[in-house]
Design a protein around this motif. Structure first.
Motif, PDB file in Angstrom:
ATOM      1  N   LYS A   9     -13.035  -6.242  -9.484  1.00 37.12           N
ATOM      2  CA  LYS A   9     -13.209  -5.305 -10.604  1.00 37.12           C
ATOM      3  C   LYS A   9     -14.180  -4.192 -10.229  1.00 37.12           C
ATOM      4  N   SER A  15     -12.859  -0.302 -16.033  1.00 40.49           N
ATOM      5  CA  SER A  15     -13.513  -1.037 -17.109  1.00 40.49           C
ATOM      6  C   SER A  15     -12.571  -2.111 -17.630  1.00 40.49           C
ATOM      7  N   GLN A  18      -9.735  -0.473 -19.405  1.00 40.84           N
ATOM      8  CA  GLN A  18      -8.739   0.109 -18.493  1.00 40.84           C
ATOM      9  C   GLN A  18      -7.872  -0.966 -17.860  1.00 40.84           C
ATOM     10  N   LYS A  27      -8.355  -6.927 -23.307  1.00 37.94           N
ATOM     11  CA  LYS A  27      -9.683  -6.642 -22.761  1.00 37.94           C
ATOM     12  C   LYS A  27     -10.569  -7.873 -22.840  1.00 37.94           C
ATOM     13  N   GLU A  31     -12.558  -9.974 -19.794  1.00 32.68           N
ATOM     14  CA  GLU A  31     -14.003 -10.212 -19.832  1.00 32.68           C
ATOM     15  C   GLU A  31     -14.303 -11.694 -19.605  1.00 32.68           C
TER      16      GLU A  31
END
Length: 277
Positions: A9, A15, A18, A27, A31
């Motif tokens: 990453k 991000s 993205q 997202k 994470e």
């Protein structure tokens, strides 16, 4: 595994938002995977490698080893072929990569695996040549006390399994040891988080479906071209896998999944063993 994802990453400069835009994963999922809170699906790891322009082969081998480690420590309800599922709940977090223990001969611990991807292209040829030289020296000694040739009992066939083909219908892939050589041959999703996988065992000549990051009440159904089907429902946690279904060489198998109270289903593509084995 988490260390490798974090390194990729950072190298990509993308991000979490993205990453979500460029893949079918949310997202929040990225994470959790990158920060080691949850073990990632194999397809997500492959997708990240593709985005970063990194060959995926060695990264997927690392995923397979991490998956095998998770299976080895799984409880009696977990799937032996390697996934977090609702049948026993192994810890869903990815384990951060760390140096290994010293070897028995006193050599220092292994370097962190994050260095592996950066140096594999250089070390690969060296290891191959070194292995060839070692084999030459061993085989060329010619002394009278040399060891006998390898025993014919060395395994060259597939793993021992509890069923094969039609005899596997409706049985548990873990109990039948079909996970020993299983691979994910097709994937799909229900945006944004639910991941669908078609798992196939050549040794068992059978397949099954698995869904991850689902919700209670979500269903998974594995089908074959003979008209048979096997299904299961997420009763707790967020993952589940179906019973086995026969996967004839010239037939096709596929998996579908649906969210609770949703008639629409999402399915993987069809897999025909004789065309891809």
């Amino acid at each position: 595994m988490a260390s490798e994802l974090l390194a990729l990453k950072k190298a990509s400069g993308l991000s979490f938002a993205q990453l979500s835009q460029k893949t079918h994963y949310a997202k929040s999922s990225w994470e959790r995977w990158v920060n080691g809170k949850q073990f990632p699906p194999r397809h997500a790891v492959e997708s990240l490698a593709g985005l970063c322009g990194t060959p995926s082969t060695q990264l997927l081998e690392l995923w397979d080893r991490a998956q095998a480690d998770r299976e080895a420590g799984a409880g009696p309800g977990a799937e032996a072929e390697g996934a977090s599922d609702s049948r026993g709940g192994p810890d869903d977090r990815a384990e951060p990569d760390a140096a290994g223990e010293p070897e028995a001969d006193g050599t220092p611990p292994r370097r962190r695996r994050s260095r592996f991807l950066r140096t594999a292209a250089v070390l690969g040829p060296v290891l191959v040549v070194g292995g060839a030289l070692a084999a030459y020296v061993t085989l060329g000694r010619g002394d009278d006390s040399s060891s006998p040739p390898p025993s014919a009992s060395v395994k060259v066939a597939g793993p021992q399994t509890g069923c094969k083909g039609a005899a596997c219908e409706g049985r548990d892939p873990k109990k039948m040891n079909c996970g020993a050589d299983a691979v994910t041959v097709r994937t799909g999703s229900i945006p944004k988080d639910l991941v669908i996988e078609l798992r196939y065992s050549r040794a068992c000549q059978a397949a099954w479906g698995r869904i991850s990051f689902a919700e209670i009440g979500a269903t998974v159904v594995v089908n074959n071209s003979d008209g048979a089907a096997q299904a299961d429902v997420v009763h707790y946690d967020r993952d589940v896998y179906s019973p086995l279904i026969a996967a004839p060489d010239d037939g096709s198998v596929w998996v579908c999944a649906a969210l609770p109270k949703d008639k629409a289903r999402s399915c993987t593509g069809r897999f025909i063993p004789s065309q891809e084995d």
